[in-house]
Design an enzyme around this catalytic site. Structure first.
Site, PDB file in Angstrom:
ATOM      1  N   HIS A 131      12.945   9.122  43.562  1.00 55.25           N
ATOM      2  CA  HIS A 131      14.645   9.076  43.462  1.00 55.25           C
ATOM      3  C   HIS A 131      14.892   7.655  43.069  1.00 55.25           C
ATOM      4  O   HIS A 131      15.768   7.398  42.263  1.00 55.25           O
ATOM      5  CB  HIS A 131      15.054   9.439  44.535  1.00 55.25           C
ATOM      6  CG  HIS A 131      15.206  10.955  44.516  1.00 55.25           C
ATOM      7  ND1 HIS A 131      14.811  11.813  45.389  1.00 55.25           N
ATOM      8  CD2 HIS A 131      15.988  11.835  43.736  1.00 55.25           C
ATOM      9  CE1 HIS A 131      14.979  13.163  45.275  1.00 55.25           C
ATOM     10  NE2 HIS A 131      15.792  13.113  44.186  1.00 55.25           N
TER      11      HIS A 131
ATOM     12  N   CYS B   5      18.156  20.902  14.702  1.00 52.50           N
ATOM     13  CA  CYS B   5      17.603  19.966  15.421  1.00 52.50           C
ATOM     14  C   CYS B   5      16.278  19.349  14.987  1.00 52.50           C
ATOM     15  O   CYS B   5      15.611  18.717  15.764  1.00 52.50           O
ATOM     16  CB  CYS B   5      17.278  20.883  16.848  1.00 52.50           C
ATOM     17  SG  CYS B   5      16.136  22.242  16.503  1.00 52.50           S
TER      18      CYS B   5
ATOM     19  N   ASP C  95       9.321  21.678  10.265  1.00 55.72           N
ATOM     20  CA  ASP C  95       8.531  22.997   9.887  1.00 55.72           C
ATOM     21  C   ASP C  95       9.358  23.674   8.847  1.00 55.72           C
ATOM     22  O   ASP C  95       8.346  24.263   8.115  1.00 55.72           O
ATOM     23  CB  ASP C  95       8.243  23.822  11.221  1.00 55.72           C
ATOM     24  CG  ASP C  95       7.338  23.495  12.381  1.00 55.72           C
ATOM     25  OD1 ASP C  95       6.268  23.096  11.939  1.00 55.72           O
ATOM     26  OD2 ASP C  95       7.816  23.458  13.493  1.00 55.72           O
TER      27      ASP C  95
ATOM     28  N   GLU D 278      12.869  27.961  11.238  1.00 53.57           N
ATOM     29  CA  GLU D 278      11.856  26.798  10.702  1.00 53.57           C
ATOM     30  C   GLU D 278      10.756  27.501  10.088  1.00 53.57           C
ATOM     31  O   GLU D 278       9.712  26.950   9.638  1.00 53.57           O
ATOM     32  CB  GLU D 278      11.381  25.999  12.103  1.00 53.57           C
ATOM     33  CG  GLU D 278      10.742  27.017  13.159  1.00 53.57           C
ATOM     34  CD  GLU D 278      10.198  26.112  14.229  1.00 53.57           C
ATOM     35  OE1 GLU D 278      10.058  24.646  14.271  1.00 53.57           O
ATOM     36  OE2 GLU D 278      10.125  26.750  15.656  1.00 53.57           O
TER      37      GLU D 278
END
Ligand code: PEP
Ligand code: MG
Length: 546
Positions: free
Chosen positions: A188, A502, A455, A431
């Protein structure tokens, strides 16, 4: 000049004076006591004081690092109140007539050892939490207040290790960076450093503590994990040049942070961030992205030496969703194969791996792997706003099979009484040219599309994305690629679905206007590009005819 290498847990750099963090914890000695009832009372009072301190730390963490990250101190309170832990301490005081400090220290060691021996790295990291709460109780018993050693100016804190509560308790305005000899990136402390936006390096090794002195100059570079003690002139110059570049980026951030992604004529889009690991969340929050548009979950598998379990995956997805606090998080299911291979999958040799058993093909061929991931994803869905995205789609039947599996997994969870969110979106990556060309058939079956241009370019232009020798044949802005994106956008919208991009092309600001004109609703880019794209969107006027 001496360079130490550790693991950067927050990618930023700082240069300044060192301050060695001294934990003032008193040496705990075993002492015989006669009045066990009084000793038990002392322990109860110290425990109550420790809990009160933890409540204050929780409030400070809530203000500085947000609810999800402050939650660790809630857990610390629970650990402090844990029945087994308390019973072990009180039993030792009663049965051995020893002082409370000793009983707490021994119990802490025993519990920490149990955690440290567990296989799961997340649970191993909890050993530090047991020591943290126990040291706090011991400090309350002895009246010790602890001291960071910071008096004036900003310093690089160097320590053996830092407990989460010590990290949060330090005055953030005086800390340039954290550097620790030990620690794990799952701890943490590492998570908090990331969320406090403080450069941090962990695990540089014990040797550095023997060499450093208060007041020495050092550079702590969280992006490379390098800790450079007494840097020479050239290193300092390099550092200053990089800092200048960073400052320019920050200035852009300051100007654009909190601003809308809106064109001059009023068209709004979403700008999200791409990540490969939950460790990138700090960068996402800093980038002011509206959400996560692509979490490449395969890195979880690639970083692992065996198939990550449902529980391990669930914890990672939950952490990402919680950290994003209600903002959309699109997690892409396993896209392994081709250039991304893990030995434990036992991949068979293929003539054309990019055209072979990769991504969704592997998942549909080996549904047990896919089911585990889907179960983890749906279980995590209640902790935020999740979208599940499937890679490398080429046919309607694949999507039918995927959606059937999703239905089965959800039915299993319901039957077990395990909750999942009914609002979880499902989407596919566009893609392959095939997916783009049948996007009219695919759109009614999903909630969204996201174009994977990396791609899509490779498969449309028949250009291996790994082969540098064919770069000139591989025009990312090729008309064929643009037409496929436009066609997919039209089909998504015809069916009332949203479409994003993306792939790397989403960050190419020369294309932002084209994408906006095609009706793209979301661009997902690496965190460092979010503001650059926002700036471009805000300078675009779609009312201007071209
Ligand atoms: C893409 O293909 O554009 C994409 C985002 O996926 P990856 O780069 O991970 O293959
Ligand atoms: Mg891809």
């Amino acid at each position: 000049m001496t360079t130490f290498k550790g693991k950067g847990v927050y990618s930023a750099a700082a240069m300044g004076r060192i301050r060695v963090f001294r934990r003032q914890g008193a040496q705990v000695r075993r002492q015989k006591i006669t009045d066990t009832a009084a000793e038990l009372l002392r322990f109860e009072k110290a425990k109550a004081e420790a809990i009160a301190q933890l409540r204050k730390i929780y409030e400070k963490a809530l203000r500085e690092v947000g609810e999800a990250n402050a939650a660790i101190f809630d857990i610390h309170i629970m650990m402090t109140e844990d029945e087994d832990y308390n019973e072990a301490i009180t039993e030792m005081i009663k049965s051995q007539s020893v002082n409370a400090e000793y009983a707490v220290a021994v119990t802490a060691d025993n519990f920490a050892e149990i955690f440290a021996s567990m296989d799961d790295p997340y649970m191993q990291a909890r050993a530090a939490d047991v020591h943290d709460i126990s040291n706090r109780i011991i400090d309350c018993l002895t009246g010790n207040r602890g001291d960071s050693g910071i008096t004036d100016g900003k310093v690089i804190i160097c320590a053996d290790d830092l407990a989460p509560s010590e990290t949060v308790s330090l005055d953030k305005s005086k800390v340039l960076a954290f550097v620790t000899a030990h620690g794990s990136s799952n701890s943490h402390t590492a998570i908090l450093a990331r969320n406090m936006n403080i450069p941090a390096i962990i695990g540089v090794g014990e040797d550095f503590l023997d060499i450093i002195n208060d007041g020495d100059t050092a550079i702590a570079d969280g992006s490379t994990g390098e800790f450079i003690l007494n840097p020479d002139d050239e290193t300092v110059l390099n550092y200053e040049r990089r800092q200048q570049e960073e400052a320019e980026k920050k200035e852009l951030l300051r100007k654009l942070k909190g601003k809308e992604n809106i064109t001059k004529d009023g068209r709004k889009i979403d700008i999200f961030a791409n990540i490969g690991s939950a460790d990138n969340i700090g960068a996402v929050l800093l980038s002011d992205a509206g959400g996560i548009g692509l979490f490449r979950s395969e890195f979880l598998y690639l970083e692992s030496s065996d198939y990550p379990t449902e529980e391990e995956q669930f914890r990672v997805y939950k952490r990402v969703l919680e950290s994003m606090a209600g903002k959309k998080v699109i997690i892409r299911t396993l896209d392994i194969g081709a250039d991304k291979q893990a030995a434990y999958f036992n991949p068979e040799k293929e003539e054309n791996p990019a055209l072979g058993v990769r991504a969704i093909r592997l998942c549909l061929n080996r549904p047990e792997i896919f089911r585990t991931q889907l179960r983890a994803l749906y279980r995590a869905s209640v902790f935020g706003r999740l979208g599940i995205m499937f890679p490398m789609i080429t046919s309607v039947w694949e999507l039918q099979e995927i959606l059937e599996l999703c239905r089965e997994v959800k039915a299993e969870l319901s039957a077990d009484g395990t909750e999942y969110s009914g609002d979880t979106e499902t989407g596919i990556m566009i893609e392959t040219p095939a997916a783009a060309l049948i996007s009219d058939r695919l759109a009614p079956m999903v909630d969204f599309f996201s174009v994977g241009t990396n791609d899509l370019i490779q498969y449309t232009l028949a250009c291996d994305r790994q082969n540098p020798k064919i770069e000139r044949f591989c025009d990312p802005k090729h008309e064929a690629v643009m037409r496929l994106i436009k066609f997919s956008a039209e089909n998504a919208h015809k069916h009332g679905k949203w479409i994003g991009i993306c792939g790397e092309l989403a960050a190419d600001t020369e294309l932002t206007e084209d994408f906006l004109r095609m009706g793209i609703d979301e661009l997902s880019v690496s965190p460092s590009f979010v503001l650059k794209v926002r700036e471009k969107v805000r300078n675009t006027d779609l009312a201007n005819k071209r």
